[in-house]
Enzyme design. Structure first.
Site, PDB file in Angstrom:
ATOM      1  N   ASP A  63       0.859  -1.191   0.000  1.00 53.25           N
ATOM      2  CA  ASP A  63       0.000   0.000   0.000  1.00 53.25           C
ATOM      3  C   ASP A  63       0.888   1.231   0.000  1.00 53.25           C
ATOM      4  OD1 ASP A  63       0.942  -0.103   2.663  1.00 53.25           O
ATOM      5  OD2 ASP A  63      -0.821  -1.271   3.220  1.00 53.25           O
ATOM      6  N   ASP A  65       1.621   4.971   1.558  1.00 59.44           N
ATOM      7  CA  ASP A  65       1.363   5.916   2.643  1.00 59.44           C
ATOM      8  C   ASP A  65       1.946   7.271   2.288  1.00 59.44           C
ATOM      9  OD1 ASP A  65       0.183   3.902   4.097  1.00 59.44           O
ATOM     10  OD2 ASP A  65       2.023   3.376   5.168  1.00 59.44           O
ATOM     11  N   ASP A 142      10.290   3.807  12.898  1.00 56.52           N
ATOM     12  CA  ASP A 142      11.037   2.748  13.578  1.00 56.52           C
ATOM     13  C   ASP A 142      12.432   2.506  12.970  1.00 56.52           C
ATOM     14  OD1 ASP A 142       9.782   1.650  11.345  1.00 56.52           O
ATOM     15  OD2 ASP A 142       8.750   0.061  12.438  1.00 56.52           O
TER      16      ASP A 142
HETATM   17  P1  ATP Z   1       4.677  -3.525   5.284  1.00 61.87           P
HETATM   18  O1  ATP Z   1       5.272  -3.512   3.932  1.00 61.87           O
HETATM   19  O2  ATP Z   1       4.705  -4.862   5.897  1.00 61.87           O
HETATM   20  O3  ATP Z   1       3.351  -2.829   5.361  1.00 61.87           O
HETATM   21  P2  ATP Z   1       5.590  -1.157   6.525  1.00 61.87           P
HETATM   22  O4  ATP Z   1       6.969  -0.698   6.918  1.00 61.87           O
HETATM   23  O5  ATP Z   1       4.894  -0.372   5.472  1.00 61.87           O
HETATM   24  O6  ATP Z   1       5.693  -2.669   6.167  1.00 61.87           O
HETATM   25  P3  ATP Z   1       3.377  -0.433   8.175  1.00 61.87           P
HETATM   26  O7  ATP Z   1       2.869  -1.105   9.409  1.00 61.87           O
HETATM   27  O8  ATP Z   1       2.516  -0.333   6.996  1.00 61.87           O
HETATM   28  O9  ATP Z   1       4.730  -1.170   7.835  1.00 61.87           O
HETATM   29  O10 ATP Z   1       3.860   1.013   8.640  1.00 61.87           O
HETATM   30  C1  ATP Z   1       4.099   2.086   7.728  1.00 61.87           C
HETATM   31  C2  ATP Z   1       5.236   2.956   8.262  1.00 61.87           C
HETATM   32  O11 ATP Z   1       4.904   3.547   9.524  1.00 61.87           O
HETATM   33  C3  ATP Z   1       6.538   2.214   8.506  1.00 61.87           C
HETATM   34  O12 ATP Z   1       7.300   2.085   7.350  1.00 61.87           O
HETATM   35  C4  ATP Z   1       7.201   3.089   9.552  1.00 61.87           C
HETATM   36  O13 ATP Z   1       7.824   4.219   8.954  1.00 61.87           O
HETATM   37  C5  ATP Z   1       6.038   3.581  10.378  1.00 61.87           C
HETATM   38  N1  ATP Z   1       5.762   2.704  11.530  1.00 61.87           N
HETATM   39  C6  ATP Z   1       4.935   1.625  11.558  1.00 61.87           C
HETATM   40  N2  ATP Z   1       4.903   1.067  12.776  1.00 61.87           N
HETATM   41  C7  ATP Z   1       5.730   1.792  13.553  1.00 61.87           C
HETATM   42  C8  ATP Z   1       6.122   1.716  14.908  1.00 61.87           C
HETATM   43  N3  ATP Z   1       5.656   0.766  15.709  1.00 61.87           N
HETATM   44  N4  ATP Z   1       7.000   2.641  15.366  1.00 61.87           N
HETATM   45  C9  ATP Z   1       7.464   3.627  14.552  1.00 61.87           C
HETATM   46  N5  ATP Z   1       7.139   3.733  13.278  1.00 61.87           N
HETATM   47  C10 ATP Z   1       6.282   2.843  12.760  1.00 61.87           C
HETATM   48 MG    MG Z   2       2.806  -0.608   4.813  1.00 59.72          MG
END
Ligand code: ATP
Ligand code: MG
Length: 436
Positions: A63, A65, A142
């Site tokens: 997705d 963001d 993170d």
């Molecule tokens: P995926 O591809 O599995 O969705 P993702 O990195 O996009 O991995 P998401 O849960 O969609 O994970 O989170 C989007 C973004 O928000 C992350 O890339 C990170 O920058 C931030 N984020 C998510 N969870 C946390 C957290 N617990 N603490 C700090 N930042 C976070």
């Molecule tokens: Mg994501």
């Protein structure tokens, strides 16, 4: 050297368009629409997080963001198709049919007293709606690889934390002091394991180091959030790698305590083999775009605990049937203390367990009743896993394979004996692991 860089006042590295592979072609049209509209209205707006990371790696993002200087209310004014959600994080969702673009306002991680931020005694964040600038927003994310910003202003990637280099080196590195970041949000320990399993990244030593010691903090995380994270760990196509990562970093004891305990108690290692075999087959199903279900996943994950509880209760002299029901309830109740497994999954999970003991019966009536059970296909798939791992169920597997794969006319187990002429057509048993 690197830690000093990350903790020092933020320094910006701009990676121009000709030095990175991200092209607008790879970004959804709706996301581009959102980025341009925000920019035209005078706000800063970037693609951020997993999408930028995945595009740099040549992977297709799950997705998109967007992070922006506009507040949620300002975003809402710009898009008719926008709704505001969330309490812990207030977010704008811009909805285009089935595609939802998540738009988050730049946020800060430290409290200057101006915002709506609550911190627990132990340092855990409860709510953090403190708006900030893009540097603040990068710092509160993170991992460095998750804190890269792509902008349609000049099509560059903006890097405030050394994330570009870490993506190239395939390293997962927490931004800031790892222990403090895990205390703020223990789920980050699971995210480290999950993202390293999913992306094939190594976890930097300073990031991995504190995890075994801080793993018990997971018990403070919200059980509903842990359930969501479990599904991402185990139902995204990299369950085996995730499981091994959890074991290696000592997280299994906090996340699935009964499983960790029963695996240790099982000297032959047979229960671990079933788990690994089940995860391998789950990963294969996902790779083949076949459905998988949380109920089946939890039946698998908690199977070692169920077997252990069952053996204990039977050793105390309880009848097999009573022991099965008690063991299923005990394991489920204990697990609910850490992970909020909804009943619509825990009930079929228990049924998959309870049906396992019924495959050995050959009495015609019982076979027939079992064949008509709506969970028979899931329970049979589970039996297959047990067979692959232990080779103890061969006879039952052959017997049930025939029954479940008979064509419509002869699907009844009694069709070729004296009852065969009844003329009633039987429902064909083509249930798969039910998608939930
Ligand atoms: P995926 O591809 O599995 O969705 P993702 O990195 O996009 O991995 P998401 O849960 O969609 O994970 O989170 C989007 C973004 O928000 C992350 O890339 C990170 O920058 C931030 N984020 C998510 N969870 C946390 C957290 N617990 N603490 C700090 N930042 C976070
Ligand atoms: Mg994501």
């Amino acid at each position: 050297m690197r830690t000093a860089l990350i903790n020092s006042p933020v320094s910006l590295r701009i990676i121009p368009r000709d030095q990175h592979p991200i092209s607008r072609k790879d970004i959804s049209v709706n996301t581009l629409r959102v980025l341009y509209r925000l920019q035209e209205a005078g706000f800063a707006a970037c693609l951020v997080g997993g999408a930028v990371r995945d595009l740099l790696l040549g992977r297709k993002p799950k997705d998109f963001d967007v992070a922006t200087s506009a507040t949620p209310e300002q975003v809402k004014q710009l898009f008719r198709n926008c709704r505001l959600i969330g309490r812990r994080f207030r977010l704008a969702h811009v909805v285009f049919g089935r595609e939802i673009i998540e738009v988050a306002t730049f946020r800060a991680n430290d409290d200057d007293g101006s915002g709506d931020r609550k911190v627990h005694d132990g340092g855990m964040l409860v709510r953090d709606n403190v708006y900030g600038n893009i540097e603040d927003d990068a710092m509160r994310r993170d991992f460095t690889a998750n804190a890269l910003y792509y902008t349609v202003e000049d099509f560059s990637v903006r890097d405030y934390v050394g994330g570009f280099e870490d993506v190239q080196g395939r390293v997962l590195r927490l931004i800031g002091d790892p222990e403090q970041r895990y205390r703020e949000d223990p789920v980050r320990m699971l995210r480290a394991v999950r993202l390293s399993a999913k992306l094939g990244f190594t976890i930097d030593a300073a990031t991995a180091g504190p995890i075994p010691r801080l793993a018990p903090l997971l018990s403070e995380a919200a059980p509903a959030r842990l359930f969501e994270e479990m599904l991402k760990l185990f139902l995204s196509g990299h369950a085996v790698a995730s499981f091994e990562g959890l074991e290696r970093l000592g997280l299994l004891d906090s996340l699935l305590p009964q499983v960790a305990f029963s695996l240790r108690a099982n000297r032959t290692g047979a229960l671990r083999s079933i788990l690994i075999e089940g995860m391998r087959s789950t990963d294969a199903r996902i790779a083949a775009a076949e459905p998988v279900s949380p109920a089946f996943l939890f039946a698998l994950l908690l199977w070692p605990a169920y077997c252990h509880a069952l053996a204990t209760l039977q050793a105390q002299g309880m009848s097999p049937e009573e022991a099965q029901r008690r063991a299923a309830d005990r394991v489920t109740l204990n697990q609910l203390q850490t992970i909020a497994l909804p009943r619509r999954f825990s009930l079929p999970m228990q049924e998959i367990w309870l049906l396992q003991s019924r495959f050995s019966g050959r009495q015609r009536k019982r076979v027939h009743r079992l064949a008509g059970n709506p969970r028979i296909r899931a329970a049979y798939d589970f039996l297959l896993l047990r067979q692959v791992a232990s080779n103890d169920q061969a006879e039952d597997v052959v017997f049930w394979h025939e029954i479940l794969n008979k064509p419509v006319e002869e699907a009844s187990p009694e069709s070729d004996n004296n009852n065969g002429g009844s003329g009633r057509r039987r429902r064909r048993l083509v249930l798969t692991v039910e998608p939930e």
